[in-house]
Design an enzyme around this catalytic site. Structure first.
Site, PDB file in Angstrom:
ATOM      1  N   CYS A 109     -10.578  -9.955  43.915  1.00  0.00           N
ATOM      2  CA  CYS A 109      -9.589 -10.718  44.673  1.00  0.00           C
ATOM      3  C   CYS A 109      -9.270 -11.088  45.934  1.00  0.00           C
ATOM      4  O   CYS A 109     -10.305 -11.563  46.801  1.00  0.00           O
ATOM      5  CB  CYS A 109      -8.163 -10.559  43.777  1.00  0.00           C
ATOM      6  SG  CYS A 109      -7.425 -12.214  43.641  1.00  0.00           S
TER       7      CYS A 109
ATOM      8  N   HIS B 162      -9.698  -9.955  38.180  1.00  0.00           N
ATOM      9  CA  HIS B 162      -9.157  -8.481  37.931  1.00  0.00           C
ATOM     10  C   HIS B 162      -9.619  -7.931  36.823  1.00  0.00           C
ATOM     11  O   HIS B 162      -9.409  -7.709  35.674  1.00  0.00           O
ATOM     12  CB  HIS B 162      -7.594  -8.541  38.200  1.00  0.00           C
ATOM     13  CG  HIS B 162      -7.070  -8.865  39.208  1.00  0.00           C
ATOM     14  ND1 HIS B 162      -6.500  -7.989  40.192  1.00  0.00           N
ATOM     15  CD2 HIS B 162      -6.650 -10.067  39.583  1.00  0.00           C
ATOM     16  CE1 HIS B 162      -6.154  -8.757  41.342  1.00  0.00           C
ATOM     17  NE2 HIS B 162      -5.972 -10.031  40.826  1.00  0.00           N
TER      18      HIS B 162
ATOM     19  N   GLU C 173      -9.393  -4.559  36.158  1.00  0.00           N
ATOM     20  CA  GLU C 173      -8.697  -3.621  35.908  1.00  0.00           C
ATOM     21  C   GLU C 173      -7.557  -3.685  34.868  1.00  0.00           C
ATOM     22  O   GLU C 173      -7.176  -2.758  33.946  1.00  0.00           O
ATOM     23  CB  GLU C 173      -7.809  -2.951  37.052  1.00  0.00           C
ATOM     24  CG  GLU C 173      -6.683  -3.801  37.683  1.00  0.00           C
ATOM     25  CD  GLU C 173      -7.376  -4.960  38.682  1.00  0.00           C
ATOM     26  OE1 GLU C 173      -6.571  -5.396  39.412  1.00  0.00           O
ATOM     27  OE2 GLU C 173      -8.587  -5.091  38.686  1.00  0.00           O
TER      28      GLU C 173
ATOM     29  N   GLY D 256      13.330  21.226  32.502  1.00  0.00           N
ATOM     30  CA  GLY D 256      13.110  21.046  31.050  1.00  0.00           C
ATOM     31  C   GLY D 256      12.229  19.882  30.753  1.00  0.00           C
ATOM     32  O   GLY D 256      11.697  19.465  29.413  1.00  0.00           O
TER      33      GLY D 256
ATOM     34  N   VAL E  41       8.645  17.265  31.531  1.00  0.00           N
ATOM     35  CA  VAL E  41       7.295  17.509  31.721  1.00  0.00           C
ATOM     36  C   VAL E  41       6.838  18.031  33.181  1.00  0.00           C
ATOM     37  O   VAL E  41       6.102  18.708  32.925  1.00  0.00           O
ATOM     38  CB  VAL E  41       6.675  15.986  31.283  1.00  0.00           C
ATOM     39  CG1 VAL E  41       5.015  16.119  31.294  1.00  0.00           C
ATOM     40  CG2 VAL E  41       6.910  15.795  29.866  1.00  0.00           C
TER      41      VAL E  41
END
Length: 508
Positions: free
Chosen positions: A79, A166, A168, A221, A223
């Site tokens: 782009c 794009h 992605e 606690g 992740v």
């Protein structure tokens, strides 16, 4: 060194998505601002130039010296990158009569390595206000759409490819194949970056960096901190000292449940019940920012007090992940606001500890994959995100033990029912909110005037955007009945159907 693709960010909203797509190919990549380019080392196999909200025609448009890479490495200019190549190479870029945004059908003009194994015409996603009307003299057209004659071109005698769409985004139906062609076939990456390799290389690095030193880690606690603990434990064993603080604002029975889960990981964990200190600091405070500051201040005090008991500690570990790193070195400069629960603010300076961040190169979904490879318990890896200030910012009022207890019970009934009915794992984040309003109700033969609980459940990929979950009405009815019948002080339950944006996931 791990081979990688270098992504130069010009400020596009899609830059992180490019990185995610490259990582999905089991290829490591890093995002760097266009104006802070790292040294080009032999492990860098290719470069991707992102899009940008800027126009190449503006005097203040981002500028970059392309000659330093062009003959050295394969380049994919997306782009803004493509328009920049066109303008700098002697082509022409003009403002379009209308913003070219949305789906378009791409037609191939000639064969190109970039298009191998792709079927044409193929749907692509456009998002730009300028358009290329003339190519540089050293460029060759490879694709166009009905409205954009120069949708893709390549620079002769180089491995440089420029596209005005794009790949992605998922709306580009074969964008993943295009990126694979560039990353694997053109750049020659071997696709060997996976959780097992990451763990092996990271543990080796941690052993080299830390040696026999002691490391302190504040566990939440969640992740991120749990996976960071797993990696550090694998590297340094009992020299890792974890501190898990109960601020009185956790979910129902969470302190005990998480400590039990950490026992399964054989971690050296110090559990600290500091509920009274946090409630005292929060007394009478309603403003959400003041709540966060009070919680952060007490956390630092308690953490520092406990850390002093660990003699000879030289490192402070943090669960920083890649989106936090990207934000702090964005094109627009360091972020003005860093969320208090992402980092232990103030501690490194006070305690004179060096920082170690074993997850700083990973996205959230990658952290979970590494955690699974480390055999971290599923009840920790599968947990919904939970705010650092805990239930304090889910009580839209001042904090009292009674309100916390009511909310804990309502929240537990909400989440347990979602699990029982098979909906918990379909949801990014769910939780109950205690509202500062009372409503009239009828229970038995008596009228009541009690509190309202709001249920919130959203789907998301990374928390940047979110949509409310269409939980079946019969499940919502079941949850509502359980809360009203079992939680004293609640006589009405409502469901939040706001998306982000314009709303946020949390209420405060």
């Amino acid at each position: 060194m791990q081979e990688q693709i270098l992504i130069l960010d010009f400020g596009s909203q899609y830059t992180q998505l490019i990185a995610r797509r490259v990582r999905e190919l089991n290829v490591y990549c890093e995002i760097h601002p266009y104006n802070h380019i790292p040294e080009i080392t032999p492990n860098i196999k290719g470069i991707i130039l992102s899009g940008s909200p800027a126009s190449v025609r503006d005097e203040q448009a981002p500028q970059i010296d392309l000659m330093q890479f062009e003959k050295q490495l394969p380049i994919l200019a997306v782009c803004y990158g493509a328009q920049y190549y066109a303008q700098k190479g002697g082509g022409n870029v003009v403002a379009s009569n209308h913003r070219e945004y949305g789906r378009a059908m791409l037609n191939k003009a000639k064969d190109s390595r970039l298009f191998e194994d792709m079927n044409f015409p193929t749907q692509v996603w456009m998002s730009h206000g300028d358009t290329i009307t003339d190519l540089p003299t050293n460029a060759e057209l490879i694709a166009s759409t009905d409205s954009i004659p120069f949708a893709a071109f390549e620079i002769k005698d180089s491995n440089t490819y420029c596209i005005q769409f794009h790949p992605e985004v998922t709306h580009s139906s074969e964008g993943a194949q295009l990126l694979k062609n560039f990353v694997v076939k053109i750049s020659g990456c071997t696709q060997d970056w996976n959780p097992d390799n990451f763990i092996h290389s990271t543990v080796d690095e941690l052993i080299q960096k830390i040696g026999d030193d002691k490391v302190i880690l504040g566990l939440s606690g969640g992740v991120d901190s749990s996976v960071a603990a797993g990696l550090l434990h694998k590297a340094i064993g009992k020299n890792l000292y974890c501190i898990f603080i109960d601020n009185g604002l956790l979910r129902l029975n969470e302190f005990e449940q998480v400590l039990e889960a950490y026992k399964q990981m054989d971690l050296n964990v110090i559990g600290v019940n500091a509920t009274g200190q946090f409630y005292t600091a929060l007394a009478g405070i309603q403003d959400p920012e003041l709540k966060r500051k009070a919680i952060g201040r007490v956390f630092v005090e308690v953490f520092e007090q406990e850390s002093k008991k660990i003699e000879g500690a030289r490192w402070l570990a943090q669960g920083t992940i890649y989106p936090d790193v990207i934000e702090s070195v964005s094109v627009k400069g360091p972020s003005a606001t860093i969320k208090s629960h992402h980092n232990v603010g103030g501690l490194p300076e006070k305690m004179q500890l060096k920082i170690v961040e074993p997850l700083r190169s990973l996205f959230k979904d990658e952290v979970r994959k590494v955690g699974a490879a480390l055999n971290i318990p599923k009840d920790i890896l599968g947990r919904h995100p939970f705010p650092g200030p805990g239930l304090a910012i889910r009580i839209i009022d001042d904090i009292t033990p009674q309100k916390v207890h009511i909310l804990q019970q309502a929240d537990a009934l909400f989440l347990s029912t979602l699990r029982e009915r098979g909906w918990y794992d379909k949801i990014w984040q769910a939780g109950a909110i205690f509202l500062p309003v009372k409503s009239v109700g009828v229970m038995g033969d008596e009228r009541t005037y009690e509190n309202v609980i709001c249920l919130r459940a959203v789907t998301s990929v990374d928390g940047m955007t979110a949509d409310w979950v269409h939980i079946p009405h019969e499940i919502l009815a079941e949850i509502s009945n359980k809360i009203i019948n079992q939680v004293k002080g609640i006589n009405r339950v409502v469901y939040d159907i706001s998306s982000k944006p314009p709303a946020t996931i949390e209420w405060e």
